[in-house]
Design an enzyme around this catalytic site. Structure first.
Site, PDB file in Angstrom:
ATOM      1  NE  ARG A 124      55.934  35.461  36.094  1.00 18.88           N
ATOM      2  CZ  ARG A 124      56.301  35.609  34.824  1.00 18.88           C
ATOM      3  NH1 ARG A 124      55.597  35.042  33.860  1.00 18.88           N
ATOM      4  NH2 ARG A 124      57.375  36.301  34.504  1.00 18.88           N
ATOM      5  CB  SER A 127      42.043  38.379  42.830  1.00 19.17           C
ATOM      6  OG  SER A 127      42.580  37.288  42.115  1.00 19.17           O
ATOM      7  CG  PHE A 128      37.951  43.145  45.406  1.00 20.28           C
ATOM      8  CD1 PHE A 128      38.799  44.245  45.387  1.00 20.28           C
ATOM      9  CD2 PHE A 128      36.811  43.205  46.199  1.00 20.28           C
ATOM     10  CE1 PHE A 128      38.525  45.374  46.149  1.00 20.28           C
ATOM     11  CE2 PHE A 128      36.520  44.328  46.951  1.00 20.28           C
ATOM     12  CZ  PHE A 128      37.381  45.411  46.932  1.00 20.28           C
ATOM     13  CD  GLU A 158      40.891  46.882  25.498  1.00 23.89           C
ATOM     14  OE1 GLU A 158      39.939  47.677  25.534  1.00 23.89           O
ATOM     15  OE2 GLU A 158      41.083  46.090  24.574  1.00 23.89           O
ATOM     16  CB  VAL A 215      44.709  40.288  38.773  1.00 26.14           C
ATOM     17  CG1 VAL A 215      44.018  41.506  38.176  1.00 26.14           C
ATOM     18  CG2 VAL A 215      44.074  39.895  40.101  1.00 26.14           C
ATOM     19  CB  ILE A 216      45.340  38.683  33.140  1.00 21.48           C
ATOM     20  CG1 ILE A 216      45.808  37.333  33.715  1.00 21.48           C
ATOM     21  CG2 ILE A 216      46.023  38.979  31.803  1.00 21.48           C
ATOM     22  CD1 ILE A 216      45.406  36.131  32.909  1.00 21.48           C
ATOM     23  CD1 TRP A 274      39.472  37.149  36.731  1.00 20.05           C
ATOM     24  CD2 TRP A 274      37.259  36.939  36.485  1.00 20.05           C
ATOM     25  NE1 TRP A 274      39.110  37.907  35.646  1.00 20.05           N
ATOM     26  CE2 TRP A 274      37.739  37.795  35.474  1.00 20.05           C
ATOM     27  CE3 TRP A 274      35.899  36.656  36.529  1.00 20.05           C
ATOM     28  CZ2 TRP A 274      36.913  38.378  34.528  1.00 20.05           C
ATOM     29  CZ3 TRP A 274      35.082  37.244  35.586  1.00 20.05           C
ATOM     30  CH2 TRP A 274      35.585  38.085  34.605  1.00 20.05           C
ATOM     31  CG  HIS A 285      38.802  46.163  37.176  1.00 15.12           C
ATOM     32  ND1 HIS A 285      37.889  46.513  38.140  1.00 15.12           N
ATOM     33  CD2 HIS A 285      38.888  44.810  37.205  1.00 15.12           C
ATOM     34  CE1 HIS A 285      37.439  45.428  38.736  1.00 15.12           C
ATOM     35  NE2 HIS A 285      38.032  44.369  38.184  1.00 15.12           N
TER      36      HIS A 285
END
Length: 160
Positions: free
Chosen positions: A136, A65-66, A94, A90-91, A31, A97
């Site tokens: 980053r 990532s989970f 809205e 992870v970004i 992801w 989550h």
């Protein structure tokens, strides 16, 4: 901002143990692959720069990532590695989550470090925007993957 005055890619090679005899695992989330591939590249380059052999770096991919916690657990159990780097991104979106995934992933990696004898390095970016993640993962703040690789070497030596 923690990275405002720090380049994540900067390290003094003379202070890093030689990684020639060490084996590393890297579990990479698919992801946000633009970010995670850049993080992987930074980690791999730093490991090789510090003496690790290409054949001593094992890479596994997981969907997100989970899933890093499970991937790292299985790798620690089934592969002979001295340290594992968990790479994800992870970004903020809205919904909440983001909060659940970030929290569960951080807790999962922490739990593995408590339960297992193989150090698991947390290299999961949790950014508000894609621009922050880019900064980053090889951008203006350097590469968190590089920093994670140096931590992996240090923790692998500590574990020996």
């Amino acid at each position: 901002m923690a990275t405002a005055n720090k380049n994540l890619s900067t390290y003094d090679k003379s202070t890093v143990p030689n990684a020639e005899s060490l084996r590393f695992g890297i579990v990479v989330s698919e992801w946000n692959s633009e970010i995670t591939e850049a993080l992987f590249k930074g980690a791999e380059e730093a490991l090789l720069d510090c003496g690790a052999k290409q054949g001593h770096i094992v890479r596994w991919n997981v969907p997100g990532s989970f899933e890093l916690t499970y991937g790292c657990k299985k790798m620690a159990i089934s592969q002979e590695v001295d340290a594992i780097i968990a790479i994800g991104s992870v970004i903020q979106g809205e919904t909440k989550h983001f909060d659940f995934v970030c929290s569960a992933t951080a807790q999962g990696i922490k739990d593995l470090n408590v339960q297992l004898d193989t150090p698991i390095i947390f290299c999961v970016l949790t950014d508000n925007t894609m621009q922050q993640a880019i900064a980053r993962s090889g951008g203006k703040h350097g590469n968190k993957g590089t920093e994670a690789a140096i931590a992996a070497i240090q923790m692998a030596v500590l574990g020996k």
